[in-house]
Design a protein around this motif. Structure first.
Motif, mmCIF file in Angstrom:
data_model
loop_
_atom_site.group_PDB
_atom_site.id
_atom_site.type_symbol
_atom_site.label_atom_id
_atom_site.label_comp_id
_atom_site.label_asym_id
_atom_site.label_seq_id
_atom_site.Cartn_x
_atom_site.Cartn_y
_atom_site.Cartn_z
ATOM 1 N N THR A 174 0.842 -1.195 0.000
ATOM 2 C CA THR A 174 0.000 0.000 0.000
ATOM 3 C C THR A 174 0.880 1.249 0.000
ATOM 4 O O THR A 174 2.023 1.200 0.463
ATOM 5 N N PRO A 175 0.371 2.356 -0.500
ATOM 6 C CA PRO A 175 1.130 3.603 -0.380
ATOM 7 C C PRO A 175 1.094 4.096 1.065
ATOM 8 O O PRO A 175 0.169 3.802 1.806
ATOM 9 N N GLY A 176 2.113 4.821 1.439
ATOM 10 C CA GLY A 176 2.170 5.344 2.801
ATOM 11 C C GLY A 176 3.156 4.575 3.652
ATOM 12 O O GLY A 176 3.925 3.759 3.154
ATOM 13 N N PRO A 177 3.144 4.798 4.943
ATOM 14 C CA PRO A 177 4.107 4.144 5.834
ATOM 15 C C PRO A 177 3.765 2.679 6.078
ATOM 16 O O PRO A 177 2.653 2.225 5.843
ATOM 17 N N ASP A 178 4.778 1.914 6.548
ATOM 18 C CA ASP A 178 4.551 0.521 6.945
ATOM 19 C C ASP A 178 3.649 0.511 8.173
ATOM 20 O O ASP A 178 3.801 1.331 9.071
ATOM 21 N N ARG A 179 2.698 -0.432 8.194
ATOM 22 C CA ARG A 179 1.770 -0.514 9.325
ATOM 23 C C ARG A 179 1.468 -1.970 9.640
ATOM 24 O O ARG A 179 1.496 -2.820 8.762
ATOM 25 N N VAL A 180 1.156 -2.234 10.904
ATOM 26 C CA VAL A 180 0.657 -3.538 11.348
ATOM 27 C C VAL A 180 -0.663 -3.277 12.059
ATOM 28 O O VAL A 180 -0.726 -2.472 12.990
ATOM 29 N N LEU A 181 -1.729 -3.927 11.602
ATOM 30 C CA LEU A 181 -3.055 -3.759 12.182
ATOM 31 C C LEU A 181 -3.554 -5.101 12.705
ATOM 32 O O LEU A 181 -3.335 -6.133 12.073
ATOM 33 N N MET A 182 -4.220 -5.095 13.837
ATOM 34 C CA MET A 182 -4.881 -6.290 14.347
ATOM 35 C C MET A 182 -6.377 -6.019 14.311
ATOM 36 O O MET A 182 -6.849 -5.052 14.908
ATOM 37 N N CYS A 183 -7.128 -6.864 13.570
ATOM 38 C CA CYS A 183 -8.555 -6.654 13.357
ATOM 39 C C CYS A 183 -9.320 -7.929 13.693
ATOM 40 O O CYS A 183 -8.775 -9.020 13.616
ATOM 41 N N MET A 184 -10.580 -7.764 14.022
ATOM 42 C CA MET A 184 -11.457 -8.919 14.156
ATOM 43 C C MET A 184 -11.785 -9.416 12.752
ATOM 44 O O MET A 184 -11.958 -8.620 11.835
ATOM 45 N N ALA A 185 -11.840 -10.725 12.587
ATOM 46 C CA ALA A 185 -12.107 -11.313 11.270
ATOM 47 C C ALA A 185 -13.522 -10.975 10.821
ATOM 48 O O ALA A 185 -14.428 -10.847 11.643
ATOM 49 N N PRO A 186 -13.707 -10.817 9.509
ATOM 50 C CA PRO A 186 -15.060 -10.553 9.006
ATOM 51 C C PRO A 186 -15.995 -11.681 9.404
ATOM 52 O O PRO A 186 -15.557 -12.813 9.500
ATOM 53 N N PRO A 187 -17.218 -11.457 9.682
ATOM 54 C CA PRO A 187 -18.039 -10.285 9.477
ATOM 55 C C PRO A 187 -18.103 -9.361 10.688
ATOM 56 O O PRO A 187 -19.066 -8.613 10.824
ATOM 57 N N ALA A 188 -17.131 -9.399 11.569
ATOM 58 C CA ALA A 188 -17.124 -8.513 12.736
ATOM 59 C C ALA A 188 -17.090 -7.057 12.282
ATOM 60 O O ALA A 188 -16.552 -6.736 11.233
ATOM 61 N N THR A 189 -17.659 -6.186 13.064
ATOM 62 C CA THR A 189 -17.754 -4.783 12.671
ATOM 63 C C THR A 189 -16.892 -3.869 13.531
ATOM 64 O O THR A 189 -16.941 -2.666 13.353
ATOM 65 N N SER A 190 -16.114 -4.423 14.434
ATOM 66 C CA SER A 190 -15.288 -3.565 15.288
ATOM 67 C C SER A 190 -14.104 -3.011 14.497
ATOM 68 O O SER A 190 -13.719 -3.532 13.463
#
Length: 69
Positions: free
Chosen positions: A42-58
């Motif tokens: 992706t463009p922009g800075p390096d990032r690490v994200l932790m997300c709830m798996a779909p279909p979670a909405t958080s």
């Protein structure tokens, strides 16, 4: 196990020198707490994200990265 997966994701960021930037998303399955990782260029800075798996909405939580030079 969690620390090992996060370490692997951060190591992937270090290997992605040819790309503009890398976003590593660690998805967590809310019922079983199973984790899986997706890597995106992706463009922009390096990032690490932790997300709830779909279909979670958080929302996602951005994890801090230490850049070593």
């Amino acid at each position: 196990m969690r620390a090992m997966r996060i370490a692997a994701a951060v190591a992937m960021l270090g290997c992605a020198g040819a790309a503009q930037a890398t976003t590593v998303i660690i998805f967590v399955e809310p019922m079983t707490l199973e984790k899986y990782t997706r890597v995106f260029d992706t463009p922009g800075p390096d990032r690490v994200l932790m997300c709830m798996a779909p279909p979670a909405t958080s929302g996602c939580t951005e994890l801090p990265i230490r850049h070593r030079r």
